[in-house]
Scaffold this active site. Structure first.
Site, PDB file in Angstrom:
ATOM      1  N   HIS A 133      39.570  36.685  91.977  1.00  0.00           N
ATOM      2  CA  HIS A 133      41.180  36.896  92.540  1.00  0.00           C
ATOM      3  C   HIS A 133      41.517  38.106  91.494  1.00  0.00           C
ATOM      4  CE1 HIS A 133      45.238  35.817  93.834  1.00  0.00           C
ATOM      5  NE2 HIS A 133      45.464  36.540  92.615  1.00  0.00           N
ATOM      6  N   GLU A 134      41.464  37.944  90.175  1.00  0.00           N
ATOM      7  CA  GLU A 134      42.093  39.014  89.197  1.00  0.00           C
ATOM      8  C   GLU A 134      41.108  40.238  89.212  1.00  0.00           C
ATOM      9  OE1 GLU A 134      44.807  38.601  88.144  1.00  0.00           O
ATOM     10  OE2 GLU A 134      45.181  36.403  88.681  1.00  0.00           O
ATOM     11  N   HIS A 174      42.506  42.409  92.108  1.00  0.00           N
ATOM     12  CA  HIS A 174      43.741  43.194  91.623  1.00  0.00           C
ATOM     13  C   HIS A 174      43.359  44.396  90.948  1.00  0.00           C
ATOM     14  CE1 HIS A 174      46.643  40.358  93.475  1.00  0.00           C
ATOM     15  NE2 HIS A 174      46.492  39.490  92.307  1.00  0.00           N
TER      16      HIS A 174
END
Length: 226
Positions: free
Chosen positions: A29-30, A33
């Site tokens: 997820h990170e 980003h």
């Protein structure tokens, strides 16, 4: 395949599978980003070493523990400077959406891999029920947790990704009004979690939607591997 009704209800002997799933889910997820922010011209995350799949860089110990205890948590947020984007709003939306969408993709791929293993077979799996059960539990969590993280992060409350997307979509006057209420977001969030009537119309439907999406993925996989 049995899907969970809520992602923080699990047996203690399944804790290693939950932790492994969270490590993978938070890290991807990170990373998503950071990757897209860097691709769009903002080197902030890259300079901090966040464009990596190394879990140690992304995980927040307290945030990971809370997701096990309270049903919600977080990883270390990726810093993004939208002023470095050539099209701040559009690219901001993509960067914000990349995290939740990466979790949805993980869930989909996990479903395909699980059904491939079950239907095509894996050496030694059929002859060892304990190994098969471990595989089943792991992919159960990989699917359900990632779908829930996808949905949870789309809630339009700061600092969740859904709020950042809403900010970038909203006209400037509305955006300024939204920013005035950011300081109250944590209290609104806690009320939603604590008060049963609010939880019943916000968080609880997410669990139901998790099962709907997970079963949809399973149905698609069955069409492929039947």
């Amino acid at each position: 395949m049995d899907f969970l009704n809520s992602f923080f209800q699990f047996n203690l002997d399944e804790l290693p599978f939950v932790l492994l799933t969270l490590i993978i889910a938070f890290t991807v997820h990170e990373f998503a980003h950071a990757y897209f922010a860097n691709k769009f011209g903002d080197p902030t995350a890259k300079l901090l070493g966040r464009v990596t799949l190394n879990p140690a860089v992304h995980l927040d110990v307290l945030g990971t523990l809370l997701i096990l205890i309270a049903g919600f948590g977080w990883a270390k947020p990726v810093p993004v400077n939208r002023d470095n984007f050539s099209r701040p709003r559009l690219m901001g939306i993509i960067v914000s959406a990349a995290g939740p969408l990466s979790n949805l993709l993980l869930a989909f791929l996990s479903t395909l891999i699980y059904f491939a293993i079950v239907h095509l077979g894996m050496p030694g799996l059929d002859s060892n029920p304990r190994v098969f059960e471990a595989v089943r539990i792991f992919f159960n969590y990989m699917i359900t947790l990632n779908v829930l993280l996808f949905l949870f992060n789309l809630i339009p409350l700061p600092p969740l990704d859904g709020y950042r997307i809403l900010e970038d979509i909203a006209p400037t006057p509305l955006r300024r009004k939204l920013q005035q209420f950011e300081q109250w977001s944590i209290f609104i969030f806690l009320l939603i979690l604590v008060l049963p009537p609010l939880r019943a119309v916000t968080i609880t439907p997410l669990y139901e939607l998790v099962n709907t999406i997970a079963h949809g993925f399973a149905s698609f996989a069955m069409l492929i591997f039947q």
